[in-house]
Write a protein that holds these residues in place. Sequence first.
Motif, PDB file in Angstrom:
ATOM      1  N   LEU A 190     -24.303 -18.798 -16.823  1.00  0.00           N
ATOM      2  CA  LEU A 190     -24.794 -18.095 -15.640  1.00  0.00           C
ATOM      3  C   LEU A 190     -23.672 -17.545 -14.773  1.00  0.00           C
ATOM      4  O   LEU A 190     -22.572 -18.106 -14.691  1.00  0.00           O
ATOM      5  CB  LEU A 190     -25.653 -19.041 -14.807  1.00  0.00           C
ATOM      6  N   ILE A 191     -23.990 -16.450 -14.098  1.00  0.00           N
ATOM      7  CA  ILE A 191     -23.120 -15.860 -13.087  1.00  0.00           C
ATOM      8  C   ILE A 191     -23.459 -16.504 -11.749  1.00  0.00           C
ATOM      9  O   ILE A 191     -24.611 -16.452 -11.300  1.00  0.00           O
ATOM     10  CB  ILE A 191     -23.323 -14.334 -13.009  1.00  0.00           C
ATOM     11  N   GLY A 192     -22.467 -17.087 -11.081  1.00  0.00           N
ATOM     12  CA  GLY A 192     -22.728 -17.841  -9.864  1.00  0.00           C
ATOM     13  C   GLY A 192     -23.387 -17.038  -8.765  1.00  0.00           C
ATOM     14  O   GLY A 192     -24.303 -17.530  -8.091  1.00  0.00           O
ATOM     15  N   ILE A 211     -21.305 -22.169 -17.261  1.00  0.00           N
ATOM     16  CA  ILE A 211     -20.662 -21.326 -16.244  1.00  0.00           C
ATOM     17  C   ILE A 211     -20.088 -20.074 -16.904  1.00  0.00           C
ATOM     18  O   ILE A 211     -19.406 -20.155 -17.926  1.00  0.00           O
ATOM     19  CB  ILE A 211     -19.529 -22.119 -15.558  1.00  0.00           C
ATOM     20  N   HIS A 212     -20.344 -18.932 -16.279  1.00  0.00           N
ATOM     21  CA  HIS A 212     -19.794 -17.645 -16.747  1.00  0.00           C
ATOM     22  C   HIS A 212     -19.055 -16.950 -15.597  1.00  0.00           C
ATOM     23  O   HIS A 212     -19.069 -15.725 -15.521  1.00  0.00           O
ATOM     24  CB  HIS A 212     -20.919 -16.776 -17.309  1.00  0.00           C
ATOM     25  N   THR A 213     -18.452 -17.748 -14.734  1.00  0.00           N
ATOM     26  CA  THR A 213     -17.732 -17.352 -13.519  1.00  0.00           C
ATOM     27  C   THR A 213     -18.690 -16.969 -12.397  1.00  0.00           C
ATOM     28  O   THR A 213     -19.901 -16.878 -12.604  1.00  0.00           O
ATOM     29  CB  THR A 213     -16.710 -16.219 -13.735  1.00  0.00           C
ATOM     30  N   TYR A 214     -18.125 -16.730 -11.230  1.00  0.00           N
ATOM     31  CA  TYR A 214     -18.952 -16.404 -10.066  1.00  0.00           C
ATOM     32  C   TYR A 214     -19.381 -14.949 -10.054  1.00  0.00           C
ATOM     33  O   TYR A 214     -20.531 -14.632  -9.732  1.00  0.00           O
ATOM     34  CB  TYR A 214     -18.219 -16.738  -8.763  1.00  0.00           C
ATOM     35  N   ASP A 215     -18.472 -14.040 -10.379  1.00  0.00           N
ATOM     36  CA  ASP A 215     -18.872 -12.624 -10.382  1.00  0.00           C
ATOM     37  C   ASP A 215     -18.307 -11.857 -11.577  1.00  0.00           C
ATOM     38  O   ASP A 215     -17.947 -10.684 -11.482  1.00  0.00           O
ATOM     39  CB  ASP A 215     -18.509 -11.920  -9.070  1.00  0.00           C
ATOM     40  N   PHE A 263      -8.848 -19.143  -9.817  1.00  0.00           N
ATOM     41  CA  PHE A 263      -9.666 -19.740 -10.883  1.00  0.00           C
ATOM     42  C   PHE A 263     -10.748 -20.624 -10.277  1.00  0.00           C
ATOM     43  O   PHE A 263     -11.918 -20.560 -10.685  1.00  0.00           O
ATOM     44  CB  PHE A 263      -8.781 -20.555 -11.827  1.00  0.00           C
ATOM     45  N   SER A 264     -10.375 -21.442  -9.320  1.00  0.00           N
ATOM     46  CA  SER A 264     -11.340 -22.328  -8.674  1.00  0.00           C
ATOM     47  C   SER A 264     -12.446 -21.541  -7.991  1.00  0.00           C
ATOM     48  O   SER A 264     -13.618 -21.944  -8.013  1.00  0.00           O
ATOM     49  CB  SER A 264     -10.629 -23.227  -7.667  1.00  0.00           C
ATOM     50  N   ALA A 265     -12.095 -20.396  -7.395  1.00  0.00           N
ATOM     51  CA  ALA A 265     -13.089 -19.570  -6.722  1.00  0.00           C
ATOM     52  C   ALA A 265     -14.127 -19.018  -7.696  1.00  0.00           C
ATOM     53  O   ALA A 265     -15.255 -18.698  -7.298  1.00  0.00           O
ATOM     54  CB  ALA A 265     -12.407 -18.430  -5.975  1.00  0.00           C
ATOM     55  N   GLN A 266     -13.760 -18.901  -8.958  1.00  0.00           N
ATOM     56  CA  GLN A 266     -14.678 -18.389  -9.964  1.00  0.00           C
ATOM     57  C   GLN A 266     -15.439 -19.494 -10.693  1.00  0.00           C
ATOM     58  O   GLN A 266     -16.644 -19.382 -10.904  1.00  0.00           O
ATOM     59  CB  GLN A 266     -13.907 -17.540 -10.994  1.00  0.00           C
ATOM     60  N   VAL A 267     -14.744 -20.547 -11.061  1.00  0.00           N
ATOM     61  CA  VAL A 267     -15.343 -21.583 -11.907  1.00  0.00           C
ATOM     62  C   VAL A 267     -15.833 -22.765 -11.080  1.00  0.00           C
ATOM     63  O   VAL A 267     -17.002 -23.162 -11.175  1.00  0.00           O
ATOM     64  CB  VAL A 267     -14.347 -22.040 -12.987  1.00  0.00           C
ATOM     65  N   ASN A 311     -19.987 -26.041  -8.489  1.00  0.00           N
ATOM     66  CA  ASN A 311     -20.545 -26.722  -7.311  1.00  0.00           C
ATOM     67  C   ASN A 311     -21.918 -26.169  -6.950  1.00  0.00           C
ATOM     68  O   ASN A 311     -22.822 -26.921  -6.550  1.00  0.00           O
ATOM     69  CB  ASN A 311     -19.588 -26.580  -6.130  1.00  0.00           C
ATOM     70  N   LEU A 312     -22.088 -24.857  -7.094  1.00  0.00           N
ATOM     71  CA  LEU A 312     -23.380 -24.238  -6.793  1.00  0.00           C
ATOM     72  C   LEU A 312     -24.456 -24.737  -7.749  1.00  0.00           C
ATOM     73  O   LEU A 312     -25.585 -25.056  -7.336  1.00  0.00           O
ATOM     74  CB  LEU A 312     -23.246 -22.716  -6.877  1.00  0.00           C
ATOM     75  N   LEU A 313     -24.113 -24.831  -9.023  1.00  0.00           N
ATOM     76  CA  LEU A 313     -25.069 -25.330 -10.003  1.00  0.00           C
ATOM     77  C   LEU A 313     -25.370 -26.807  -9.770  1.00  0.00           C
ATOM     78  O   LEU A 313     -26.513 -27.239  -9.940  1.00  0.00           O
ATOM     79  CB  LEU A 313     -24.534 -25.111 -11.418  1.00  0.00           C
ATOM     80  N   LYS A 314     -24.361 -27.557  -9.378  1.00  0.00           N
ATOM     81  CA  LYS A 314     -24.580 -28.967  -9.071  1.00  0.00           C
ATOM     82  C   LYS A 314     -25.547 -29.124  -7.907  1.00  0.00           C
ATOM     83  O   LYS A 314     -26.455 -29.966  -7.934  1.00  0.00           O
ATOM     84  CB  LYS A 314     -23.259 -29.655  -8.757  1.00  0.00           C
ATOM     85  N   GLU A 315     -25.379 -28.306  -6.878  1.00  0.00           N
ATOM     86  CA  GLU A 315     -26.296 -28.353  -5.735  1.00  0.00           C
ATOM     87  C   GLU A 315     -27.713 -27.979  -6.151  1.00  0.00           C
ATOM     88  O   GLU A 315     -28.693 -28.522  -5.629  1.00  0.00           O
ATOM     89  CB  GLU A 315     -25.814 -27.398  -4.647  1.00  0.00           C
ATOM     90  N   THR A 316     -27.825 -27.057  -7.084  1.00  0.00           N
ATOM     91  CA  THR A 316     -29.137 -26.567  -7.517  1.00  0.00           C
ATOM     92  C   THR A 316     -29.845 -27.552  -8.431  1.00  0.00           C
ATOM     93  O   THR A 316     -31.069 -27.710  -8.361  1.00  0.00           O
ATOM     94  CB  THR A 316     -28.976 -25.216  -8.238  1.00  0.00           C
ATOM     95  N   LEU A 317     -29.080 -28.240  -9.282  1.00  0.00           N
ATOM     96  CA  LEU A 317     -29.680 -29.052 -10.343  1.00  0.00           C
ATOM     97  C   LEU A 317     -29.453 -30.543 -10.195  1.00  0.00           C
ATOM     98  O   LEU A 317     -30.130 -31.335 -10.855  1.00  0.00           O
ATOM     99  CB  LEU A 317     -29.142 -28.586 -11.700  1.00  0.00           C
TER     100      LEU A 317
END
Length: 236
Positions: free
Chosen positions: A71-73, A95-99, A111-115, A120-126
């Motif tokens: 997924l794209i973040g 993960i397929h990076t943020y944008d 790198f951290s800003a992308q991965v 973290n976003l997916l962790k919050e979601t799932l």
Amino acid sequence: MALLLALTLPWAGLGMERCFSLDTVRADGLAEGVEEPKLIALTFDDGPRRSTTTDLLDGLARRGVHATFFLIGELVPGNEDVVQRMDREGHQIGIHTYDHVKLTGLNAADFSAQVDRTRNLLKETLGHNDFILRPPYGMTDNGVIKRAGSPIILWSIDPEDWNDKNVDRIVEHVVSRASDGDIILLHDIYPTSVEAALRIVDALHEKGFLFLTIDELCEERKVTPSSGEICRHFYP
């Protein structure tokens, strides 16, 4: 726990489908003369996109098939319910990076800003944190390998479904090349790719293939890829 996998059998008739555990299929055979199921992973990049991804999930659910979605973040906000449905229905999420940027050549912060941001976003979601990585364009370097934080999953079959969006060509490309342990790359953001994916599933079921997520395929092959390890297939 037994994996629940779909198999459309010749006698099913009128679109009737049944689900079997892998152990049951191995015991009974897929069809006359077939003793061992062929295992394959269907993967999708660049989503979620509500319209096409939902249609794809509907089709996979009817067939009892699990896939892996990278997924794209930035597309997750507003589509949290779609991502939660993926997770709930047994699909694997990566993960397929943020944008959708190249990860090669990035410093640690970028790198951290992308991965890590996407993780973290997916962790919050799932509510869990076991997301594998697929770098855009399949591009890796030492920095990507060092910072991945998970196995790096590439592919062995790529019909370039984004190119001409020709459903017949995409299906023929995949079905004619598929072998035990392959990883198929498609994109769930095009209606043509959704149609092709479901036709591929039906055609490969008839050839005795069973569809697994990446983690399920690793489990069946008895391999545990390490963080930063690049995987293109899981052949016997």
